[in-house]
Design a protein around this motif. Structure first.
Motif, mmCIF file in Angstrom:
data_model
loop_
_atom_site.group_PDB
_atom_site.id
_atom_site.type_symbol
_atom_site.label_atom_id
_atom_site.label_comp_id
_atom_site.label_asym_id
_atom_site.label_seq_id
_atom_site.Cartn_x
_atom_site.Cartn_y
_atom_site.Cartn_z
ATOM 1 N N GLY A 201 54.687 47.831 -6.419
ATOM 2 C CA GLY A 201 55.405 49.567 -7.106
ATOM 3 C C GLY A 201 54.496 50.139 -6.350
ATOM 4 N N ASP A 202 54.479 51.275 -6.961
ATOM 5 C CA ASP A 202 53.358 52.517 -7.188
ATOM 6 C C ASP A 202 52.109 52.188 -7.628
ATOM 7 O OD1 ASP A 202 55.795 54.274 -7.411
ATOM 8 O OD2 ASP A 202 55.165 55.477 -9.407
ATOM 9 N N LYS A 203 51.558 51.513 -8.417
ATOM 10 C CA LYS A 203 49.947 51.225 -8.895
ATOM 11 C C LYS A 203 49.677 50.887 -6.720
ATOM 12 C CE LYS A 203 47.445 46.995 -9.954
ATOM 13 N NZ LYS A 203 47.964 45.783 -11.056
ATOM 14 N N GLY A 204 50.490 50.091 -5.903
ATOM 15 C CA GLY A 204 49.788 49.714 -4.784
ATOM 16 C C GLY A 204 50.158 50.921 -3.926
ATOM 17 N N LEU A 205 51.063 51.743 -4.273
ATOM 18 C CA LEU A 205 51.187 52.753 -3.051
ATOM 19 C C LEU A 205 49.538 53.578 -3.695
ATOM 20 C CD1 LEU A 205 53.952 54.972 -2.942
ATOM 21 C CD2 LEU A 205 52.511 55.911 -3.669
ATOM 22 N N TYR A 206 49.447 54.099 -4.803
ATOM 23 C CA TYR A 206 48.237 55.116 -5.028
ATOM 24 C C TYR A 206 47.341 53.916 -4.481
ATOM 25 C CZ TYR A 206 52.149 57.979 -6.522
ATOM 26 O OH TYR A 206 53.065 59.087 -6.800
ATOM 27 N N ARG A 207 47.055 53.044 -5.351
ATOM 28 C CA ARG A 207 46.032 52.006 -4.632
ATOM 29 C C ARG A 207 45.049 52.605 -3.160
ATOM 30 N NH1 ARG A 207 45.112 46.172 -8.370
ATOM 31 N NH2 ARG A 207 43.754 46.325 -6.477
ATOM 32 N N MET A 208 46.424 51.738 -2.269
ATOM 33 C CA MET A 208 46.520 51.351 -0.864
ATOM 34 C C MET A 208 46.104 53.036 -0.140
ATOM 35 S SD MET A 208 46.127 49.353 1.359
ATOM 36 C CE MET A 208 46.123 48.221 0.704
ATOM 37 N N ARG A 209 46.913 54.041 -1.085
ATOM 38 C CA ARG A 209 46.300 55.278 -0.500
ATOM 39 C C ARG A 209 45.417 56.044 -1.100
ATOM 40 N NH1 ARG A 209 51.709 59.607 -2.677
ATOM 41 N NH2 ARG A 209 52.651 59.084 -0.278
ATOM 42 N N ALA A 210 44.293 55.819 -1.980
ATOM 43 C CA ALA A 210 43.229 55.961 -2.188
ATOM 44 C C ALA A 210 42.563 54.881 -1.240
ATOM 45 C CB ALA A 210 43.401 55.889 -2.779
ATOM 46 N N LEU A 211 43.047 54.360 -0.888
ATOM 47 C CA LEU A 211 41.565 53.146 -0.619
ATOM 48 C C LEU A 211 41.695 53.564 0.645
ATOM 49 C CD1 LEU A 211 40.023 50.478 -0.835
ATOM 50 C CD2 LEU A 211 41.918 49.155 -0.209
ATOM 51 N N LEU A 212 42.384 53.760 2.046
ATOM 52 C CA LEU A 212 42.321 53.802 3.249
ATOM 53 C C LEU A 212 42.122 55.831 2.950
ATOM 54 C CD1 LEU A 212 45.348 52.015 3.887
ATOM 55 C CD2 LEU A 212 42.892 51.666 4.570
ATOM 56 N N ASP A 213 42.648 56.333 2.437
ATOM 57 C CA ASP A 213 42.353 58.026 2.361
ATOM 58 C C ASP A 213 41.168 58.426 2.971
ATOM 59 O OD1 ASP A 213 41.651 60.767 2.689
ATOM 60 O OD2 ASP A 213 43.298 60.768 1.048
ATOM 61 N N PRO A 214 40.440 59.073 4.279
ATOM 62 C CA PRO A 214 39.677 58.996 5.006
ATOM 63 C C PRO A 214 38.589 59.987 4.356
ATOM 64 C CG PRO A 214 41.338 59.812 6.390
ATOM 65 C CD PRO A 214 41.694 59.213 5.302
ATOM 66 N N GLU A 215 39.477 61.175 3.596
ATOM 67 C CA GLU A 215 39.500 62.247 2.317
ATOM 68 C C GLU A 215 38.701 61.624 0.879
ATOM 69 O OE1 GLU A 215 41.266 65.461 1.044
ATOM 70 O OE2 GLU A 215 41.422 66.277 3.700
#
Length: 92
Positions: A59-73
């Motif tokens: 869910g949202d937990k996974g979405l936001y954790r993965m976004r942060a982990l993969l975000d180059p910025e």
């Protein structure tokens, strides 16, 4: 044998799709009439698929954790934190 069910932790640890997954997705999209352009940015597509998969798993937990982990910025910002002590020491 069925592939093991992915976990959020396994996705975070790998930071990449399993071998052949990107090609399989492109084949699926093409068969559904939504071909991925030949010049598509594969790194970006991979990040998008990983975020979607993390969202499906957790869910949202996974979405936001993965976004942060993969975000180059975010990665650059974390790297800059390591330099913060050095930069503050230089100001004294």
């Amino acid at each position: 044998a069925a592939a093991p069910k992915p976990t959020l932790e396994s996705l975070e640890g790998a930071k990449q799709l399993p071998a052949g997954a990107l090609a399989a997705f492109k084949g699926f999209a093409s068969s559904a009439g939504m071909a991925v352009p030949a010049d598509a940015d594969e790194a970006r597509l991979t990040r998008t698929l990983l975020v979607a998969l993390a969202n499906a798993i957790a869910g949202d937990k996974g979405l936001y954790r993965m976004r942060a982990l993969l975000d180059p910025e975010v990665e650059q910002a974390v790297g800059a934190l390591g330099r913060a002590t050095e930069l503050l020491a230089a100001r004294k």
